[in-house]
Design a protein around this motif. Structure first.
Motif, PDB file in Angstrom:
ATOM      1  N   ILE A 129       0.821  -1.218   0.000  1.00 55.27           N
ATOM      2  CA  ILE A 129       0.000   0.000   0.000  1.00 55.27           C
ATOM      3  C   ILE A 129       0.849   1.259   0.000  1.00 55.27           C
ATOM      4  O   ILE A 129       0.374   2.329  -0.373  1.00 55.27           O
ATOM      5  N   CYS A 130       2.120   1.141   0.412  1.00 64.01           N
ATOM      6  CA  CYS A 130       2.990   2.325   0.473  1.00 64.01           C
ATOM      7  C   CYS A 130       3.786   2.549  -0.811  1.00 64.01           C
ATOM      8  O   CYS A 130       4.120   3.687  -1.143  1.00 64.01           O
ATOM      9  N   LEU A 167      -3.582   7.488   2.431  1.00 59.77           N
ATOM     10  CA  LEU A 167      -3.912   6.273   3.166  1.00 59.77           C
ATOM     11  C   LEU A 167      -4.690   6.523   4.453  1.00 59.77           C
ATOM     12  O   LEU A 167      -5.391   5.631   4.934  1.00 59.77           O
ATOM     13  N   GLU A 168      -4.565   7.698   5.042  1.00 62.87           N
ATOM     14  CA  GLU A 168      -5.216   7.978   6.312  1.00 62.87           C
ATOM     15  C   GLU A 168      -6.733   7.775   6.217  1.00 62.87           C
ATOM     16  O   GLU A 168      -7.409   8.314   5.338  1.00 62.87           O
ATOM     17  N   LEU A 179      -7.029   2.024   8.413  1.00 66.89           N
ATOM     18  CA  LEU A 179      -5.677   2.571   8.542  1.00 66.89           C
ATOM     19  C   LEU A 179      -5.704   3.928   9.234  1.00 66.89           C
ATOM     20  O   LEU A 179      -6.492   4.801   8.863  1.00 66.89           O
ATOM     21  N   ARG A 180      -4.861   4.089  10.222  1.00 65.09           N
ATOM     22  CA  ARG A 180      -4.583   5.399  10.803  1.00 65.09           C
ATOM     23  C   ARG A 180      -3.101   5.671  10.591  1.00 65.09           C
ATOM     24  O   ARG A 180      -2.250   4.834  10.923  1.00 65.09           O
ATOM     25  N   VAL A 181      -2.783   6.824  10.025  1.00 61.72           N
ATOM     26  CA  VAL A 181      -1.408   7.117   9.619  1.00 61.72           C
ATOM     27  C   VAL A 181      -0.951   8.420  10.267  1.00 61.72           C
ATOM     28  O   VAL A 181      -1.646   9.436  10.199  1.00 61.72           O
ATOM     29  N   ALA A 182       0.208   8.380  10.899  1.00 54.68           N
ATOM     30  CA  ALA A 182       0.795   9.567  11.534  1.00 54.68           C
ATOM     31  C   ALA A 182       2.283   9.598  11.236  1.00 54.68           C
ATOM     32  O   ALA A 182       2.876   8.590  10.820  1.00 54.68           O
ATOM     33  N   PHE A 183       2.880  10.759  11.417  1.00 54.21           N
ATOM     34  CA  PHE A 183       4.327  10.872  11.259  1.00 54.21           C
ATOM     35  C   PHE A 183       5.030  10.399  12.529  1.00 54.21           C
ATOM     36  O   PHE A 183       4.573  10.673  13.645  1.00 54.21           O
ATOM     37  N   GLN A 234     -14.096   0.997  -2.329  1.00 59.60           N
ATOM     38  CA  GLN A 234     -13.752   1.934  -3.386  1.00 59.60           C
ATOM     39  C   GLN A 234     -12.345   2.463  -3.168  1.00 59.60           C
ATOM     40  O   GLN A 234     -11.886   2.623  -2.058  1.00 59.60           O
ATOM     41  N   GLN A 235     -11.662   2.691  -4.246  1.00 57.01           N
ATOM     42  CA  GLN A 235     -10.294   3.172  -4.169  1.00 57.01           C
ATOM     43  C   GLN A 235     -10.289   4.691  -4.235  1.00 57.01           C
ATOM     44  O   GLN A 235     -11.144   5.290  -4.880  1.00 57.01           O
ATOM     45  N   HIS A 236      -9.358   5.323  -3.546  1.00 56.28           N
ATOM     46  CA  HIS A 236      -9.273   6.786  -3.615  1.00 56.28           C
ATOM     47  C   HIS A 236      -9.097   7.196  -5.070  1.00 56.28           C
ATOM     48  O   HIS A 236      -8.303   6.612  -5.794  1.00 56.28           O
ATOM     49  N   PRO A 237      -9.843   8.183  -5.540  1.00 57.07           N
ATOM     50  CA  PRO A 237      -9.873   8.488  -6.974  1.00 57.07           C
ATOM     51  C   PRO A 237      -8.523   8.848  -7.559  1.00 57.07           C
ATOM     52  O   PRO A 237      -8.274   8.598  -8.722  1.00 57.07           O
ATOM     53  N   ALA A 238      -7.634   9.457  -6.783  1.00 60.30           N
ATOM     54  CA  ALA A 238      -6.363   9.905  -7.338  1.00 60.30           C
ATOM     55  C   ALA A 238      -5.233   8.909  -7.123  1.00 60.30           C
ATOM     56  O   ALA A 238      -4.133   9.126  -7.619  1.00 60.30           O
ATOM     57  N   ALA A 239      -5.484   7.813  -6.396  1.00 60.17           N
ATOM     58  CA  ALA A 239      -4.420   6.860  -6.123  1.00 60.17           C
ATOM     59  C   ALA A 239      -3.925   6.252  -7.426  1.00 60.17           C
ATOM     60  O   ALA A 239      -4.690   5.694  -8.204  1.00 60.17           O
ATOM     61  N   GLY A 240      -2.638   6.366  -7.687  1.00 59.70           N
ATOM     62  CA  GLY A 240      -2.050   5.799  -8.888  1.00 59.70           C
ATOM     63  C   GLY A 240      -2.304   6.587 -10.153  1.00 59.70           C
ATOM     64  O   GLY A 240      -1.923   6.159 -11.248  1.00 59.70           O
ATOM     65  N   SER A 241      -2.935   7.752 -10.046  1.00 60.51           N
ATOM     66  CA  SER A 241      -3.291   8.529 -11.235  1.00 60.51           C
ATOM     67  C   SER A 241      -2.056   9.088 -11.916  1.00 60.51           C
ATOM     68  O   SER A 241      -1.079   9.473 -11.268  1.00 60.51           O
ATOM     69  N   THR A 242      -2.099   9.144 -13.239  1.00 59.32           N
ATOM     70  CA  THR A 242      -1.025   9.769 -14.022  1.00 59.32           C
ATOM     71  C   THR A 242      -1.411  11.168 -14.477  1.00 59.32           C
ATOM     72  O   THR A 242      -0.660  11.806 -15.210  1.00 59.32           O
TER      73      THR A 242
END
Length: 467
Positions: A129-130, A167-168, A179-183, A234-242
């Motif tokens: 996923i990363c 991913l958050e 998923l919870r994502v933090a720095f 559903q996948q995030h609309p911009a994930a992997g977008s060119t």
């Protein structure tokens, strides 16, 4: 998810502020969805998401920008929506967003927590996923109560920021594993051994340790399982977008301007300026990584009297017009076979040679007898007529096929790159890109210097490779 702006929304009783209060957000709304919703108005400076309450606070660049948003939604015909759910805006009583929980500043290392774990989660899942968002260098996984956690070190801070934004709040698998994502405040992870729980991808792995997925006979990509990442069906609309959506354009900007400028960061395939919204365009790259790199570097870049704001688009490609006429040709261009592409024949790109817009340009592929005065006159044509001084030209001491050109301003440097990249000079097509050098460190190499201090013998070590 689809985010759209629109319709009458009450301003509330609070006075003008650059912070807006949003209500009615759908479950697990992400910062990227809010960014997409507000992108036409400018950059969101701060977010404070109250996911459990379906609310958020967003801090814009100024009270005037916030007022512009409220005025726009009051006069629009459609509702402001995220994923089909109406969102309500009003002024906040806050003048600034302060994160009192002392959340970590952006770093290249992420702390990913997987909640509601109902299926086995492995290190390889985290890697999968990363990796669309950059170079995954190291991963350390561990359990904390019922949750699965992973520390993930990305190649750069920008890549970590992008991964966090996308991913958050999403789901690893459909309906579970949120998923919870933090720095993390760790800048460099120490992996003591490569195993099923920790991995250093910068080191060669023994053949016997390819991870749980391979031991189970499942290759990364998860055949037989939901494709990664599955975001609650559903996948995030911009994930992997060119495709990059470019906002805040001056209406004088042409397709070729965007091709030249965005081409610094990847091979631009198509450019489309929207017919009904001439201050917005779409730029399609050859790869997602090139599109992401352009977004990272060109935010707030000056272009023809305006400052552009690029974000990844939900669209997967730029469609060519069905009917070809003068207007469609002016607004949509296919550059897939253009000779000015920089990366087409390169299997490996040195990212140290890719720089954000700079007042100093790196010029290469010069003809053998090129002179400082020739370059000075050529680049001076891109300066204002009342410019106080001409460009400063410094040839590389060890290679006169390359030179630095310092322009009077960043905007003039951008204009010069657009106008002069791939133009013919002495029978050779110039290659023009942005340099990492500072203008105060560039001196005219045809003027005798009284001190050697201003000359850097190794100045060209990074830029010496043609982009």
């Amino acid at each position: 998810p689809r985010a759209t702006m629109g319709e009458p929304m009450k301003r509330g009783t609070e006075g003008p502020s650059k912070v807006l209060h949003l209500r009615g957000l759908p479950q697990y709304t992400t910062e990227m969805e809010l960014q997409q919703l507000l992108a036409p108005f400018g950059q969101v400076m701060q977010f404070l998401l109250l996911r459990d309450k379906g609310q958020a606070f967003v801090q814009m660049q100024s009270p005037e920008v916030a007022a512009q948003i409220l005025a726009s939604v009051e006069h629009a015909q459609a509702h402001a929506q995220i994923r089909g759910k109406q969102v309500y805006f009003q002024y906040s009583s806050r003048q600034e967003i302060e994160h009192k929980n002392n959340s970590a500043a952006p770093t290249c290392t992420l702390l990913i927590t997987v909640q509601n774990v109902t299926v086995p989660v492995a290190l390889d899942h985290v890697f999968e996923i990363c990796k669309p968002y950059g170079d995954v260098l190291k991963i350390i996984t561990f359990a904390k109560g019922p949750d699965f956690q992973a520390l993930v070190q990305m190649g750069t801070v920008e890549q970590a920021v992008m991964a966090k934004n996308y991913l958050e709040g999403q789901h690893l698998f459909e309906g579970c594993c949120r998923l919870r994502v933090a720095f993390s405040n760790r800048s460099n992870l120490v992996v003591k051994e490569n195993s099923l729980k920790s991995r250093d991808f910068t080191q060669q792995l023994p053949n016997a340790q390819f991870g749980m997925l391979q031991n189970m006979g499942v290759q990364p990509g998860f055949p037989g399982m939901p494709q990664m990442p599955q975001m609650q069906g559903q996948q995030h609309p911009a994930a992997g977008s060119t495709v990059v959506l470019v906002n805040k354009l001056n209406e004088e900007v042409k397709c070729f301007d965007l091709f030249q400028l965005f081409g610094v960061y990847g091979d631009v395939q198509r450019v489309k300026i929207l017919y009904n919204k001439r201050d917005t365009a779409m730029v399609q790259f050859a790869t997602h990584q090139q599109a992401a790199t352009a977004c990272q570097n060109l935010n707030n870049c000056p272009l023809r009297g305006s400052y552009i704001y690029p974000v990844l688009s939900k669209h997967r490609e730029v469609q060519l017009p069905r009917e070809v006429d003068d207007l469609s040709l002016a607004l949509t261009q296919d550059y897939s076979g253009h000779a000015a592409h920089r990366y087409r024949n390169k299997s490996v790109v040195n990212h140290k040679n890719i720089n954000a817009p700079s007042q100093v340009l790196h010029v290469s592929n010069l003809h053998d007898s090129a002179s400082e005065q020739e370059l000075r006159d050529l680049f001076a044509e891109q300066q204002a007529t009342d410019a106080a001084s001409k460009p400063v030209v410094e040839f590389f001491k060890s290679n006169r096929k390359m030179a630095y050109v310092a322009m009077s301003s960043l905007e003039e440097a951008v204009a010069a790159l657009i106008a002069l990249h791939h133009t013919n000079l002495g029978g050779y097509p110039l290659r023009v890109s942005f340099s990492h050098k500072q203008p105060e460190n560039i001196t005219n190499s045809d003027v005798p210097q009284t001190s050697e201090a201003s000359l850097d013998a190794g100045a060209g070590s990074v830029d010496s490779q043609e982009q």
